[in-house]
Design a protein around this motif. Structure first.
Motif, PDB file in Angstrom:
ATOM      1  N   SER A 114       2.067   6.638  -2.052  1.00 36.12           N
ATOM      2  CA  SER A 114       2.793   6.004  -0.949  1.00 36.12           C
ATOM      3  C   SER A 114       2.080   6.144   0.398  1.00 36.12           C
ATOM      4  O   SER A 114       2.526   5.576   1.395  1.00 36.12           O
ATOM      5  CB  SER A 114       4.202   6.580  -0.849  1.00 36.12           C
ATOM      6  N   HIS A 115       0.971   6.884   0.416  1.00 36.85           N
ATOM      7  CA  HIS A 115       0.235   7.088   1.674  1.00 36.85           C
ATOM      8  C   HIS A 115      -0.757   5.960   1.893  1.00 36.85           C
ATOM      9  O   HIS A 115      -1.957   6.182   1.986  1.00 36.85           O
ATOM     10  CB  HIS A 115      -0.539   8.400   1.652  1.00 36.85           C
ATOM     11  N   ILE A 116      -0.296   4.731   1.955  1.00 36.50           N
ATOM     12  CA  ILE A 116      -1.273   3.655   2.095  1.00 36.50           C
ATOM     13  C   ILE A 116      -1.185   2.949   3.423  1.00 36.50           C
ATOM     14  O   ILE A 116      -2.016   2.118   3.723  1.00 36.50           O
ATOM     15  CB  ILE A 116      -1.193   2.645   0.922  1.00 36.50           C
ATOM     16  N   ASN A 117      -0.200   3.272   4.217  1.00 33.09           N
ATOM     17  CA  ASN A 117      -0.126   2.716   5.562  1.00 33.09           C
ATOM     18  C   ASN A 117      -0.289   3.836   6.562  1.00 33.09           C
ATOM     19  O   ASN A 117       0.349   4.867   6.418  1.00 33.09           O
ATOM     20  CB  ASN A 117       1.250   2.088   5.808  1.00 33.09           C
ATOM     21  N   PRO A 118      -1.113   3.627   7.582  1.00 37.02           N
ATOM     22  CA  PRO A 118      -1.193   4.670   8.602  1.00 37.02           C
ATOM     23  C   PRO A 118       0.152   4.883   9.298  1.00 37.02           C
ATOM     24  O   PRO A 118       0.490   5.994   9.679  1.00 37.02           O
ATOM     25  CB  PRO A 118      -2.240   4.162   9.590  1.00 37.02           C
ATOM     26  N   GLU A 119       0.959   3.821   9.429  1.00 33.81           N
ATOM     27  CA  GLU A 119       2.212   3.937  10.190  1.00 33.81           C
ATOM     28  C   GLU A 119       3.303   4.659   9.406  1.00 33.81           C
ATOM     29  O   GLU A 119       3.904   5.610   9.886  1.00 33.81           O
ATOM     30  CB  GLU A 119       2.757   2.559  10.590  1.00 33.81           C
ATOM     31  N   SER A 120       3.573   4.189   8.166  1.00 34.17           N
ATOM     32  CA  SER A 120       4.690   4.816   7.460  1.00 34.17           C
ATOM     33  C   SER A 120       4.484   4.710   5.957  1.00 34.17           C
ATOM     34  O   SER A 120       3.873   3.773   5.460  1.00 34.17           O
ATOM     35  CB  SER A 120       5.997   4.129   7.841  1.00 34.17           C
ATOM     36  N   ASP A 121       4.994   5.710   5.234  1.00 35.33           N
ATOM     37  CA  ASP A 121       4.890   5.706   3.776  1.00 35.33           C
ATOM     38  C   ASP A 121       5.826   4.643   3.204  1.00 35.33           C
ATOM     39  O   ASP A 121       6.862   4.330   3.791  1.00 35.33           O
ATOM     40  CB  ASP A 121       5.287   7.076   3.224  1.00 35.33           C
ATOM     41  N   ILE A 122       5.466   4.096   2.035  1.00 37.48           N
ATOM     42  CA  ILE A 122       6.326   3.106   1.400  1.00 37.48           C
ATOM     43  C   ILE A 122       6.736   3.601   0.017  1.00 37.48           C
ATOM     44  O   ILE A 122       6.036   4.415  -0.576  1.00 37.48           O
ATOM     45  CB  ILE A 122       5.643   1.731   1.301  1.00 37.48           C
ATOM     46  N   PRO A 123       7.863   3.114  -0.516  1.00 38.15           N
ATOM     47  CA  PRO A 123       8.379   3.683  -1.773  1.00 38.15           C
ATOM     48  C   PRO A 123       7.697   3.124  -3.026  1.00 38.15           C
ATOM     49  O   PRO A 123       8.300   2.389  -3.791  1.00 38.15           O
ATOM     50  CB  PRO A 123       9.870   3.331  -1.733  1.00 38.15           C
ATOM     51  N   ILE A 124       6.449   3.497  -3.238  1.00 37.05           N
ATOM     52  CA  ILE A 124       5.769   3.185  -4.500  1.00 37.05           C
ATOM     53  C   ILE A 124       5.229   4.488  -5.069  1.00 37.05           C
ATOM     54  O   ILE A 124       4.932   5.421  -4.322  1.00 37.05           O
ATOM     55  CB  ILE A 124       4.619   2.172  -4.338  1.00 37.05           C
ATOM     56  N   ASP A 125       5.118   4.560  -6.414  1.00 43.27           N
ATOM     57  CA  ASP A 125       4.674   5.808  -7.038  1.00 43.27           C
ATOM     58  C   ASP A 125       3.438   5.639  -7.918  1.00 43.27           C
ATOM     59  O   ASP A 125       3.107   6.549  -8.690  1.00 43.27           O
ATOM     60  CB  ASP A 125       5.820   6.466  -7.817  1.00 43.27           C
ATOM     61  N   ALA A 126       2.754   4.513  -7.802  1.00 40.58           N
ATOM     62  CA  ALA A 126       1.506   4.327  -8.551  1.00 40.58           C
ATOM     63  C   ALA A 126       0.644   3.304  -7.839  1.00 40.58           C
ATOM     64  O   ALA A 126       1.129   2.221  -7.491  1.00 40.58           O
ATOM     65  CB  ALA A 126       1.795   3.881  -9.982  1.00 40.58           C
ATOM     66  N   LEU A 127      -0.616   3.665  -7.613  1.00 39.97           N
ATOM     67  CA  LEU A 127      -1.545   2.824  -6.839  1.00 39.97           C
ATOM     68  C   LEU A 127      -2.899   2.845  -7.529  1.00 39.97           C
ATOM     69  O   LEU A 127      -3.425   3.920  -7.841  1.00 39.97           O
ATOM     70  CB  LEU A 127      -1.695   3.408  -5.425  1.00 39.97           C
ATOM     71  N   ILE A 128      -3.453   1.654  -7.761  1.00 43.46           N
ATOM     72  CA  ILE A 128      -4.820   1.571  -8.279  1.00 43.46           C
ATOM     73  C   ILE A 128      -5.755   1.910  -7.134  1.00 43.46           C
ATOM     74  O   ILE A 128      -5.763   1.216  -6.115  1.00 43.46           O
ATOM     75  CB  ILE A 128      -5.095   0.169  -8.850  1.00 43.46           C
ATOM     76  N   ILE A 129      -6.530   3.012  -7.282  1.00 42.81           N
ATOM     77  CA  ILE A 129      -7.384   3.425  -6.156  1.00 42.81           C
ATOM     78  C   ILE A 129      -8.848   3.086  -6.378  1.00 42.81           C
ATOM     79  O   ILE A 129      -9.646   3.156  -5.445  1.00 42.81           O
ATOM     80  CB  ILE A 129      -7.264   4.930  -5.861  1.00 42.81           C
ATOM     81  N   GLY A 130      -9.235   2.704  -7.618  1.00 42.02           N
ATOM     82  CA  GLY A 130     -10.636   2.365  -7.848  1.00 42.02           C
ATOM     83  C   GLY A 130     -10.809   1.596  -9.137  1.00 42.02           C
ATOM     84  O   GLY A 130     -10.010   1.761 -10.069  1.00 42.02           O
ATOM     85  N   ILE A 131     -11.830   0.731  -9.168  1.00 45.27           N
ATOM     86  CA  ILE A 131     -12.203   0.065 -10.412  1.00 45.27           C
ATOM     87  C   ILE A 131     -13.384   0.850 -10.968  1.00 45.27           C
ATOM     88  O   ILE A 131     -14.401   1.036 -10.281  1.00 45.27           O
ATOM     89  CB  ILE A 131     -12.562  -1.414 -10.159  1.00 45.27           C
ATOM     90  N   ILE A 132     -13.232   1.344 -12.191  1.00 50.44           N
ATOM     91  CA  ILE A 132     -14.227   2.268 -12.745  1.00 50.44           C
ATOM     92  C   ILE A 132     -15.459   1.505 -13.233  1.00 50.44           C
ATOM     93  O   ILE A 132     -15.337   0.552 -14.015  1.00 50.44           O
ATOM     94  CB  ILE A 132     -13.598   3.069 -13.908  1.00 50.44           C
ATOM     95  N   ASP A 133     -16.633   1.930 -12.748  1.00 52.69           N
ATOM     96  CA  ASP A 133     -17.889   1.374 -13.256  1.00 52.69           C
ATOM     97  C   ASP A 133     -18.264   2.088 -14.556  1.00 52.69           C
ATOM     98  O   ASP A 133     -18.583   1.454 -15.545  1.00 52.69           O
ATOM     99  CB  ASP A 133     -19.010   1.568 -12.230  1.00 52.69           C
ATOM    100  N   SER A 134     -18.233   3.431 -14.517  1.00 49.86           N
ATOM    101  CA  SER A 134     -18.550   4.161 -15.743  1.00 49.86           C
ATOM    102  C   SER A 134     -18.015   5.572 -15.676  1.00 49.86           C
ATOM    103  O   SER A 134     -17.805   6.122 -14.590  1.00 49.86           O
ATOM    104  CB  SER A 134     -20.059   4.205 -15.977  1.00 49.86           C
ATOM    105  N   ILE A 135     -17.771   6.132 -16.865  1.00 46.21           N
ATOM    106  CA  ILE A 135     -17.351   7.528 -17.002  1.00 46.21           C
ATOM    107  C   ILE A 135     -18.370   8.191 -17.909  1.00 46.21           C
ATOM    108  O   ILE A 135     -18.683   7.663 -18.979  1.00 46.21           O
ATOM    109  CB  ILE A 135     -15.959   7.634 -17.648  1.00 46.21           C
ATOM    110  N   GLU A 136     -18.897   9.339 -17.450  1.00 46.55           N
ATOM    111  CA  GLU A 136     -19.899  10.045 -18.240  1.00 46.55           C
ATOM    112  C   GLU A 136     -19.318  11.387 -18.647  1.00 46.55           C
ATOM    113  O   GLU A 136     -19.031  12.218 -17.789  1.00 46.55           O
ATOM    114  CB  GLU A 136     -21.134  10.253 -17.354  1.00 46.55           C
TER     115      GLU A 136
END
Lengths: 89, 89, 89, 89, 89
Positions: C64-86
């Motif tokens: 929910s920490h995606i706005n500098p001004e105020s938190d919003i009521p979500i509980d899952a956020l895609i933060i990255g598209i994975i290129d590879s996992i080693e």
């Protein structure tokens, strides 16, 4: 809060800056009748708990509200040493 | 906090703006006796942990309290490299 | 953070005010070797992920920490598209 | 929120400073039809719940938002005493 | 966020002060194909959802970010009424 018993200590020299000086204990979660449940985890202690003590542990980010100035990145805090639990059912 | 061992690295070029420059590692959760438990997950590292290190990991939103200015959207942070765990029971 | 693959889209016309304009995707959680684990859930995407992309997802209130001004009521956020996992073990 | 029934009391003389004066109860989580599920845990009560009462419990750090001035380190709070639950399906 | 269907209502006269006036519904979590999973729980609704509606639910403390002034102690909030879910795999 979870009920558990302190079963050990953790030493970690290299750690996040905010955490220097904190004491880390291993807690085994339990039912009120002392039967162990789930897996042991690490909790911060600031009230003088030690191995063998039965404790109440706050988990999740509520554990990070321990400084008036700023939250710190811990997710488990021993908040009380249990004197007794009385179950009536 | 959970106990685990670092078992790998993650690369992600496209990501949320706040996360550029952070290092993402794969952690296998473990019991104090090093038996693996549950599924591996991704944690941010800022203290120089690497593959093979045994670590303490804070999960949940407590992990996001790593900037004095503003919280960032991560839910797992390596907070210490474990020197030793002593279980007494 | 969890590893997962985007498997679908969600449409919801009527929603909490703070959430208008956000994109909601269905994510199937996975192990590093792509074996599916647990149940699919809904995550917000702001970085342009689409069906078939392998992603890192932050869950819990850290999302929910995606706005500098105020938190919003979500509980899952895609933060990255994975290129590879080693994985090294 | 979880549904549960209060089944006991906890006494803990030594505890974190912010928690002095709070009442700690043991709650058994239940389904809407009163079948017990999962393990009992400890919750703070400020509304006068007692053993035998059916309650709604907020868990996680949302439980710590009970003071306007500052959050406290608790992860479960009884937020209501349930009069009735009506299931239609 | 979790997918679920509203299956009932909860009445609780005595409750925490911040919660007066809120509507509490019982939600059964589901897979995208509507198969029920896990146990029903209570969520707050502010968007007019009712029994039979398929909804997106935010759980954890992110649900408490619903007032600009101050967070309230709830851990589940219906954030949207689902029109459709499209799974492509």
């Amino acid at each position: 809060m979870q009920i558990g018993t302190v079963i050990g200590n953790v030493w970690a020299t290299r750690k996040e800056d905010h955490l220097i000086g904190l004491k880390f204990l291993v807690v085994q979660p339990e039912l009120p009748d002392k039967a162990p449940i789930n897996n042991p985890f690490i909790a911060v202690d600031r009230i003088g708990a030690g191995v063998g003590d039965r404790v109440m542990v706050t988990t999740g980010s509520a554990a990070s509200h321990i400084n008036p100035e700023s939250d710190i990145p811990i997710d488990a805090l021993i908040i009380g040493i249990i004197d007794s639990i009385e179950i009536e059912r």
